[in-house]
Design a protein around this motif. Structure first.
Motif, short mmCIF file in Angstrom:
data_model
loop_
_atom_site.label_atom_id
_atom_site.label_comp_id
_atom_site.label_asym_id
_atom_site.label_seq_id
_atom_site.Cartn_x
_atom_site.Cartn_y
_atom_site.Cartn_z
N MET A 1 -44.86 -10.76 -99.80
CA MET A 1 -43.85 -11.26 -100.67
C MET A 1 -43.84 -12.89 -100.70
O MET A 1 -44.12 -13.28 -100.04
CB MET A 1 -42.62 -10.96 -99.87
CG MET A 1 -41.32 -10.76 -100.72
SD MET A 1 -39.77 -10.03 -100.08
CE MET A 1 -39.31 -8.98 -101.33
N PRO A 2 -43.59 -13.42 -101.94
CA PRO A 2 -43.90 -14.60 -102.42
C PRO A 2 -42.86 -15.70 -101.36
O PRO A 2 -41.89 -15.04 -101.34
CB PRO A 2 -43.70 -14.98 -103.64
CG PRO A 2 -43.42 -13.52 -104.52
CD PRO A 2 -43.23 -12.51 -103.32
N HIS A 4 -41.35 -18.02 -102.27
CA HIS A 4 -40.11 -18.30 -103.09
C HIS A 4 -38.84 -17.41 -102.67
O HIS A 4 -37.66 -18.07 -103.11
CB HIS A 4 -40.26 -18.47 -104.51
CG HIS A 4 -40.95 -19.96 -104.86
ND1 HIS A 4 -40.43 -20.98 -104.47
CD2 HIS A 4 -41.96 -20.19 -105.70
CE1 HIS A 4 -41.27 -22.08 -105.03
NE2 HIS A 4 -42.15 -21.41 -106.04
N SER A 5 -39.15 -16.23 -102.28
CA SER A 5 -37.97 -15.39 -102.04
C SER A 5 -36.76 -15.93 -101.37
O SER A 5 -35.73 -15.55 -101.50
CB SER A 5 -38.57 -14.19 -101.51
OG SER A 5 -38.95 -13.52 -102.47
N ASP A 7 -35.41 -18.86 -101.81
CA ASP A 7 -34.33 -19.34 -102.72
C ASP A 7 -33.40 -18.00 -103.00
O ASP A 7 -32.26 -18.15 -103.13
CB ASP A 7 -34.92 -19.87 -103.90
CG ASP A 7 -35.40 -21.33 -103.41
OD1 ASP A 7 -35.19 -21.71 -102.30
OD2 ASP A 7 -35.96 -22.08 -104.43
N ALA A 8 -34.07 -16.94 -103.55
CA ALA A 8 -33.18 -16.05 -104.17
C ALA A 8 -32.24 -15.37 -102.90
O ALA A 8 -31.00 -15.22 -103.18
CB ALA A 8 -34.13 -14.66 -104.43
N LYS A 10 -31.28 -17.43 -100.33
CA LYS A 10 -30.20 -18.41 -100.27
C LYS A 10 -28.97 -18.16 -101.32
O LYS A 10 -27.89 -18.25 -101.03
CB LYS A 10 -30.70 -19.74 -100.29
CG LYS A 10 -31.26 -20.44 -99.16
CD LYS A 10 -32.00 -21.69 -99.39
CE LYS A 10 -33.05 -22.08 -98.43
NZ LYS A 10 -34.13 -23.12 -98.99
N LEU A 352 -34.39 -7.06 -100.45
CA LEU A 352 -33.47 -8.11 -100.90
C LEU A 352 -32.87 -7.68 -102.18
O LEU A 352 -31.81 -7.97 -102.46
CB LEU A 352 -34.33 -9.22 -100.98
CG LEU A 352 -33.74 -10.46 -101.56
CD1 LEU A 352 -32.33 -11.00 -100.86
CD2 LEU A 352 -34.47 -11.57 -101.71
#
Lengths: 452, 452
Positions: A1-2, A4-5, A7-8, A10, A352
């Motif tokens: 999983m990248p 950046h996830s 942020d999603a 958060k 998520l």
């Protein structure tokens, strides 16, 4: 999983926290409304008692008035204390739409400050009973506008419905109080002239209209309780007396006992209304607090789910859950999802994306419900505003303005709200020609666009 | 003046500060929308380029794609940075209605995270052009829903209108992009079958409907600029080519040059739309920032007035300004204010009450305007939802559902929104019987209840 996830994640949590904060603010408003409801009731009593004190040149109700002023004072202190605790905290995150609520509070506080001065005028018999009543009515109207504003900016469908029901019920109760006052004036003057008859009739109309809105928005329990009041012996007796009064011709002599009966019956009704009002306020508090608790437990659930996800094998999670979700429309008219590999299996239920999806569904449900409530509310407001336009432009009184609209709606086979929208549109065009379209009188806002 | 007045003063200022905070949040949303608008444009370009890259098995547009991925990446970084700066600050006072906005951001971020994975699939030719297009469409739909949510929770009438106009314009642009893509697919397959013709027609319908809403909410400048695009040679040529394509029968051979012309004309139109979109976004920023500045200067004015009041002789100020204000209705039907002493003279213009009154008027004006805008918006949402109900219950496609509603409205001489409300009401009753009324698909929310 990248990476950046995060942020999603958060933002998923920030969304939930934002809902919690909104519901907390709403619960605070509901607490405020409960306090206002009590304060209004105390002031209504003080108004009536002060009247009799003034009319009797201080011979009657002197100690009762002193006692009632204590009650009013205590209630006002609770109101002020709550305001301090909730709204004047340093660095408080207020609901931005609070502006209207806060301003109506400023107005009411200013009015409450002047109450001291008004009482001194009453003490010194420097005002007439009518002037004193008038002043109390303004103070109460200001406080009712606080309830109106709280209802108007609420963001939860059920709480909004309850607040709108409560506001209109409080309005109806205030009109009942004013009807009682005018009746008492008629008896005190020992006569009912044409204008007094008209006023009483109009105040009964106002009550009916407020109660209609109350019934539209109230729950089954409140509707049933109201029906019980309507079916009570007291209401039957009051209605009978109303008809007797309506039948009195100008100057006809009235037995003194009738005045007492009038006051008793009207008061019994108002007291019954107050008990229902209290029950509604209590339910409002319960519902609004439950909303906060529910949202908090959902946030806890989110945390637990995210924690669980972190302890599972990432590689087993779907790689393109969002962008290849066949349930979400992508390219318009794309034939089928047959060509898409079956990217998600059971594991999706704990991803998520699944949390975001369930939150989307939750928001969607709440928003749709809220839209429906708001639509009903906006229509009510349109009708009130259109009534104001007709009153100004055609120099009609309130009831005639309302009836004119009803008639147009029937003739044109339109909804009342649509007729109202047309009237406002035409009024706005006229208003643009005048320098001042008669808009934005403080009165309108203080009254919350309510009748009278 | 009684001591307590300080509270009234505090609430007056708190109300203004609350408005400022709301407008600041709104200005932030507008900045976000501007960024999203750019990101969507970059992704639309990447979608087209990736398509041609895939169809040509990597022979065409390889370096152009690499370049475009850079642009998309830069735009995505700006988006992420803005999100960090504005929405993830510790102790941030978010707008409680932010929940919807924040959740749509979570959804979009999740989609953006997957973009990396999608690109790897494209690199390895593991997805078809159609699948890739489909995935990009979902990502873009998610980003458009961010704009939709920002528009839906805005509390300023002019900003709301601008946001609604912009959202619908972005929708129209996205439908144009999808029309271009389907056209390209038709040319690539060297034939246009019945279904492809239908899709193109429907996408043109979708554009028209989004543009209708855009025109309803847009200002004069935007309307004029759009008219200029509609009247341009490019649009004329595109419409001509649309008719040529619509006239092609199944399997009819097409000259290769026509494909190029189609792509160029469609792209020229989309680029013109993008320029107008940019201009709208810029205006949105200007207007929303000006709102903040105006409110701040009004707060400054309040402070100055209050300061001035404190330096004047209190005893000269009216003692019962609120409760004896003849302009505010008190007791219903009270004949006149003749008996009330003339309590206020010139000094009123500088009283606290005067400030509260002027703020009431301000709030009243803004609220009425906002109500009108929201009414139009709610009606649009009702129509979209009713369309969904018809599509599910009668198994109609989107256009037939829309036309069915239009026809009912004409037959019954009702507004489209009223027909929609009836359909939803009936649908809700049916839905209550089923276990799941088909409500709350994530798709609906991600699309912001928009067509397609």
């Amino acid at each position: 999983m990248p990476k950046h996830s995060e942020d999603a994640e958060k933002f998923l949590l920030a969304a939930k926290r934002s809902e919690i904060r909104a519901l907390e603010r709403l619960a605070e408003s509901c607490e405020l409304v409960t306090t206002v409801s009590d304060l209004v009731h105390q002031l209504q009593r003080e108004r009536g008692i002060s009247n009799i004190y003034l009319v009797s040149a201080g011979f009657r109700f002197s100690s009762l008035r002193a006692e009632q002023m204590q009650f009013s004072g205590k209630s006002a202190d609770t109101f002020r204390q709550l305001l301090h605790d909730h709204y004047l905290q340093e660095g408080r995150c207020s609901n931005p739409r609070d502006m209207r609520l806060l301003n109506s509070i400023a107005y009411s506080l200013h009015g409450l400050d002047e109450l001291e001065e008004l009482r001194r005028h009453v003490d010194a018999f420097e005002v007439s009973a009518l002037e004193s009543t008038d002043a109390f009515c303004r103070l109460i109207a200001g406080l009712l506008s606080v309830v109106f504003e709280a209802a108007d900016v609420a963001d939860d469908p059920e709480v909004t419905r309850l607040l709108v029901a409560l506001f209109n019920f409080m309005q109806a109760k205030e009109f009942s109080g004013q009807e009682r006052a005018w009746g008492a004036i008629g008896f005190a003057g020992s006569q009912f002239d044409e204008r007094l008859h008209q006023r009483l009739e109009q105040l009964q109309d106002c009550q009916r209209r407020s109660l209609e809105v109350f019934l539209e928005f109230a729950g089954d329990t409140e509707q049933a309780r109201w029906q019980a009041i309507e079916d009570s012996d007291e209401t039957r007796d009051l209605n009978r007396l109303r008809r007797v009064i309506a039948g009195l011709s100008n100057g006809e002599p009235i037995a003194a006992e009738v005045s007492e009966v009038w006051y008793q019956l009207a008061t019994a009704r108002i007291d019954s209304m107050h008990r229902l009002e209290d029950a509604m306020a209590a339910r409002l508090l319960r519902v609004s607090r439950k909303r906060v608790a529910d949202a908090q437990s959902e946030l806890g659930h989110h945390y637990a789910q995210l924690q669980k996800m972190k302890s599972t094998d990432w590689s087993r999670l779907p790689a393109l859950a969002v962008l290849f979700d066949p349930e979400v429309p992508g390219l318009y008219g794309r034939a089928s999802t047959a060509g898409v590999p079956p990217l998600h299996g059971q594991s999706l239920a704990h991803s998520l994306y699944d949390l975001i999806r369930s939150q989307v569904a939750h928001i969607h449900r709440v928003s749709e419900e809220l839209d429906e409530t708001r639509r009903a509310l906006t229509e009510r407001k349109l009708i009130e505003r259109a009534k104001g336009v007709l009153m100004r432009n055609l120099r009609l009184n309130e009831d005639d303005a309302y009836r004119t609209m009803q008639q147009r709606a029937m003739e044109m086979n339109l909804k009342l709200a649509d007729v109202a929208a047309k009237i406002i549109e035409i009024g706005n065009r006229r208003g643009a020609l005048d320098s001042d379209g008669g808009k934005s009188r403080p009165a309108d806002a203080a009254r919350g666009g309510s009748p009278a």
